[in-house]
Design a protein around this motif. Structure first.
Motif, short mmCIF file in Angstrom:
data_model
loop_
_atom_site.label_atom_id
_atom_site.label_comp_id
_atom_site.label_asym_id
_atom_site.label_seq_id
_atom_site.Cartn_x
_atom_site.Cartn_y
_atom_site.Cartn_z
N ILE A 52 0.85 -1.20 0.00
CA ILE A 52 0.00 0.00 0.00
C ILE A 52 0.88 1.26 0.00
O ILE A 52 0.59 2.23 -0.70
N LEU A 53 1.96 1.20 0.77
CA LEU A 53 2.84 2.37 0.85
C LEU A 53 3.44 2.69 -0.53
O LEU A 53 3.56 3.86 -0.90
N ALA A 54 3.77 1.66 -1.28
CA ALA A 54 4.30 1.89 -2.64
C ALA A 54 3.26 2.63 -3.48
O ALA A 54 3.57 3.59 -4.19
N ARG A 55 2.01 2.19 -3.36
CA ARG A 55 0.94 2.84 -4.12
C ARG A 55 0.74 4.28 -3.66
O ARG A 55 0.60 5.20 -4.48
N GLU A 56 0.73 4.47 -2.36
CA GLU A 56 0.51 5.82 -1.82
C GLU A 56 1.68 6.75 -2.16
O GLU A 56 1.47 7.92 -2.49
N ASN A 57 2.89 6.21 -2.09
CA ASN A 57 4.05 7.03 -2.47
C ASN A 57 4.02 7.39 -3.94
O ASN A 57 4.39 8.51 -4.33
N ALA A 58 3.59 6.43 -4.76
CA ALA A 58 3.51 6.71 -6.20
C ALA A 58 2.53 7.85 -6.46
O ALA A 58 2.84 8.81 -7.19
N LEU A 59 1.37 7.77 -5.80
CA LEU A 59 0.37 8.82 -5.99
C LEU A 59 0.92 10.18 -5.52
O LEU A 59 0.78 11.19 -6.21
N LYS A 60 1.55 10.17 -4.36
CA LYS A 60 2.11 11.41 -3.82
C LYS A 60 3.10 12.03 -4.81
O LYS A 60 3.05 13.23 -5.10
N LYS A 61 3.98 11.19 -5.36
CA LYS A 61 5.01 11.72 -6.27
C LYS A 61 4.39 12.24 -7.57
O LYS A 61 4.86 13.24 -8.13
N VAL A 62 3.36 11.56 -8.05
CA VAL A 62 2.70 12.04 -9.28
C VAL A 62 2.03 13.40 -8.99
O VAL A 62 2.13 14.33 -9.80
N ARG A 63 1.39 13.50 -7.83
CA ARG A 63 0.72 14.76 -7.48
C ARG A 63 1.72 15.90 -7.32
O ARG A 63 1.37 17.08 -7.47
N GLU A 64 2.96 15.56 -7.01
CA GLU A 64 3.97 16.60 -6.78
C GLU A 64 4.70 17.03 -8.06
O GLU A 64 5.59 17.88 -8.00
N ILE A 65 4.34 16.43 -9.20
CA ILE A 65 4.99 16.85 -10.45
C ILE A 65 4.44 18.23 -10.84
O ILE A 65 3.22 18.39 -10.99
N LYS A 66 5.35 19.18 -10.99
CA LYS A 66 4.90 20.56 -11.22
C LYS A 66 4.41 20.76 -12.66
O LYS A 66 3.32 21.26 -12.89
N ILE A 67 5.25 20.32 -13.58
CA ILE A 67 4.88 20.55 -14.98
C ILE A 67 4.67 19.20 -15.67
O ILE A 67 5.58 18.37 -15.72
N ILE A 68 3.46 19.02 -16.15
CA ILE A 68 3.13 17.74 -16.81
C ILE A 68 3.48 17.86 -18.29
O ILE A 68 3.01 18.78 -18.97
#
Lengths: 203, 549
Positions: B257-273
């Motif tokens: 679950i932590l891997a999934r949650e970390n992945a989501l967190k990192k995607v949300r933190e991408i400034k420029i898509i």
């Protein structure tokens, strides 16, 4: 050959079936895995112990002191071991612990091996005339190799060994000096170019 | 901008976990990626004209080989059962470590078809069996032998030729213990060898139908079209046996679950898509709708969820139409909108989809999804009752609110069946056996522990507390694990009357990479694995987003 996973699961269930709590049964499962991995007779002793333990009315130790003597019947190795590992961080200042009259002492060994890892110290353990050195739960060094059921022991002595080197400073210096022969003496050119860092440390 | 990890008290509720979908983190997808440059071979294919006999498939790299050994047997229709109590199957499989000798194959032939009553050795890694989906299997053979391809629409309703009914590993029935193999780099992800077995079984099913159809009518026979093969997976019938796994392996559950949650967190933190990344996301999303609309189930529970998912996906597509992904932190904005406007089923679907463009985020996380559970087994006896109380109040606050004096909070108990040594669930008030309950009533026992420490001194050491309280030792251990592993506990009561056990199954199966969850009751479901996946000889160069093709 039975796998360690099967040994763990079956020992855990058997211990629970004999009346221990699930939490203690979990400890025993892990311990049997450890004993069998290190080539000690875990299942053999556990099987006999679980058959006998209700009739034997073994004594349940609670707090572990420097000297522990059972009043009447031998100590139960599972309760002794569980309390030993739970209390080991509170007792490792004591240099030597003695326990007299313990039933099926082989079943106590894995608790001590794991306790060695918990306190981060090697433990020298004497079970009557049998000697064991527990190395932070990484290995067990012993003069006891018999695959047998040990129903009882008269005395157990436990020493926590301080983390000291097994060699002298002179021996270390000698071997270190020899190791230096793999180094390259740096001339000026190597000093300037070989490190890869900047030439000025204060820029 | 720093996004927060989602709160375990929200995520670890069963309604949420039971809405998880496969993603790039899923084990079958990471398995394909890891083994894409291994050499695939069919080493032996010795079937009679009816398709019975043995076969061996392998993956090799340098001097390392993994071999699937298959045994296909004749069974009567009335002997075919998906239940774990069955004793005969259409085919049985084992993954052998290395190249099996003739002697190995003979030994395996005596044991593998017998499954639980057979005996394997440390040279074997995983074990499984499977039954045909008879109507699909016969239809495919019939069509191919007449020179026709099978009806795609008919196939899509089922999605596979065979379904497995159990896959065993890690020391069961003599199979190699995990410690023997855990340091091999190629199997660092969880369940990787189970995934390999299932993947190679899939290829065996294609080879078997081709072989039978060819023997039936050599002149007219045509081989199964590759595109059709690709769209077939392997089915799986899963009952309650799998559910306690996620309770019994708290650190492993946390790491998934932590891997999934970390992945989501990192995607949300991408400034420029980047343009191409957003395009890929939208493309996967649009294509994935095919997976949803072809998701067949008789379950009213799942039908309702799928209906809502389709409604929400359409809502999302409308939102995305005018969405400016060039805004800073666009995925974060999109996520927050989804959280506000979509049900869990679709929200978690979108979360999975957000991972698709980002290998640089996902790949390192895959390596963190295993766990060395032994390291966290010992209870820290030197800690205090105050420490334990703080943990319980912080990590289990919702669980502590459950009223276990109510009958319905205690309605069920988990036990191990004597017949099959498999976990089962029963009503405590209607059935016998609750005195042999397994230690899975974590919420109830945590609450009991909280009550027990309420009159203890704060300074009391846990090592001393346990002297009189070893009946709760199992949950004391868990509490200290949950202190370090925030996603290690299901934040629900799994003995309560409102438990839907398939939520527990679905959580695990989503991490496997399963799709098309088809609940057959509240206690078992069917799923499909590897549907749409590349065939073994296509692995060297395949589209990573194959799930959505």
């Amino acid at each position: 050959m039975k796998t360690l996973s099967e040994i763990d699961t079956t020992s855990k269930r058997a211990t629970r079936a004999a009346g221990f709590s699930w939490g203690i049964a979990e400890e025993v499962g892990k311990n049997m895995r450890l004993l069998e991995l290190f080539g000690l007779s875990g299942i053999k002793n556990l099987n006999k112990y679980l058959k006998d333990y209700k009739q034997k009315q073994l004594e349940k130790i609670t707090l572990i002191h420097e000297i522990n003597e059972s009043k009447k019947n031998p100590f139960c190795p599972i309760i002794l071991g569980t309390n030993f590992i739970d209390q080991v961080n509170l007792m490792d200042k004591k240099r030597n612990i003695r326990i007299y009259n313990v039933a099926f002492p082989v079943l106590f060994l894995p608790f001590v091996s794991r306790a060695s890892e918990v306190v981060g110290k090697r433990i020298f353990f004497k079970l009557d005339d049998k000697e064991f050195l527990f190395n932070l739960n990484q290995s067990i060094y012993s003069n006891y190799l018999k695959n047998e059921i040990l129903e009882n022991c008269e005395s157990i002595s436990i020493d926590f060994i301080e983390n000291n080197n097994s060699f002298t400073e002179v021996e270390w210096k000698e071997i270190y000096k020899l190791s230096e022969n793999t180094f390259v003496e740096e001339n000026e050119s190597l000093k300037i170019g070989a490190a890869g860092a900047g030439l000025t440390d204060n820029d | 901008m720093q996004a927060q990890l989602r709160d375990p008290k929200t995520i670890m509720k069963l309604t949420r976990l039971g809405s998880f979908h496969q993603s790039k983190l899923s084990f079958l997808r990471s398995f394909l990626k890891e083994f894409k440059d291994w050499e695939y071979n069919r080493d032996l294919f010795d079937l009679d004209e009816s398709g019975y006999g043995r076969a061996v498939y392998s993956f090799t790299k340098k001097n390392k080989t993994y071999s699937l050994v298959c045994f296909a047997n004749k069974i009567n229709d009335d002997e075919r059962s998906d239940r774990v109590i069955a004793t005969k199957w259409d085919a049985a499989f084992v993954l052998h470590d290395g190249i099996p000798s003739k002697k190995d194959i003979e030994r395996l032939e005596q044991n593998v078809p017998r499954q639980e009553v057979g005996r394997l050795s440390y040279k074997e890694l995983t074990l499984s069996r499977a039954n045909k989906s008879v109507r699909v299997f016969n239809h495919v053979i019939e069509s191919l032998s007449k020179g026709n391809q099978p009806d795609k629409e008919f196939l899509s309703k089922v999605g596979y030729l065979y379904r497995t009914t159990a896959v065993y590993g890690s020391g069961k029935f003599g199979l190699a213990d995990r410690f023997r193999i855990k340091n091999r780099e190629e199997i660092c992800g969880p369940f990787r060898l189970e995934m390999m077995l299932v993947y190679l079984v899939r290829q065996f099913t294609f080879d078997q139908v081709n072989h039978i159809a060819k023997n039936k009518n050599p002149k007219k026979f045509v081989p199964l079209d590759k595109e059709i093969s690709r769209n077939l997976g392997i089915g799986n019938s899963t009952g309650l046996g799998m559910a306690p796994f996620i309770v019994n392996h708290p650190t492993l559950l946390n790491n998934w679950i932590l891997a999934r949650e970390n992945a989501l967190k990192k995607v949300r933190e991408i400034k420029i898509i980047k343009n191409e990344d957003f395009k890929l996301f939208v493309n996967c999303l649009k294509k994935s709708i095919k997976n949803v609309t072809s998701w067949n189930t008789e379950s009213e529970f799942q039908k309702k969820k799928i209906k809502q998912l389709i409604i929400d996906l359409n809502k999302l597509l409308v939102f995305i139409k005018d969405f400016n992904f060039k805004t800073n932190y666009a995925f974060n904005i999109l996520y927050l909108w989804a959280e506000e406007n979509l049900d869990f089923e679709c929200l978690e679907y979108v979360v999975s989809m957000m991972f698709e463009p980002y290998n640089f985020i996902i790949d390192p996380l895959i390596k963190q999804m295993s766990s060395d559970e032994e390291k966290f087994f010992n209870i820290p006896g030197e800690r205090t009752v105050q420490d334990l109380r703080n943990i319980l109040e912080e990590k289990y606050s919702d669980v502590l609110k459950i009223d276990f004096d109510k009958k319905e909070s205690n309605e069920n108990f988990w036990f191990i069946s004597k017949n099959k040594e498999e976990p089962r669930l029963a009503n405590r008030y209607d059935e016998q056996g609750s005195e042999l309950e397994q230690p899975l009533a974590i919420a109830r026992d945590i609450k009991k522990l909280y009550g027990r420490i309420s009159n203890q001194k704060n300074s009391l050491k846990i090592g001393k507390f346990l002297i009189e309280n070893n009946d709760l030792r199992h949950v004391v251990r868990r509490a200290f694990i949950s202190e370090k592993f925030p996603y290690s506990e299901i934040q629900d009561n799994i003995i309560g009357s409102n438990l839907i056990p398939i939520d527990m199954l679905r959580l695990k199966l989503s991490f496997f990479g399963a799709i098309k969850f088809d609940p057959r009751s509240d206690k078992w479901l069917r799923i499909c694995m590897f549907q749409g996946a590349p065939l073994p000889n296509e692995l060297k160069n395949f589209n990573e987003h194959w799930v959505y093709n």
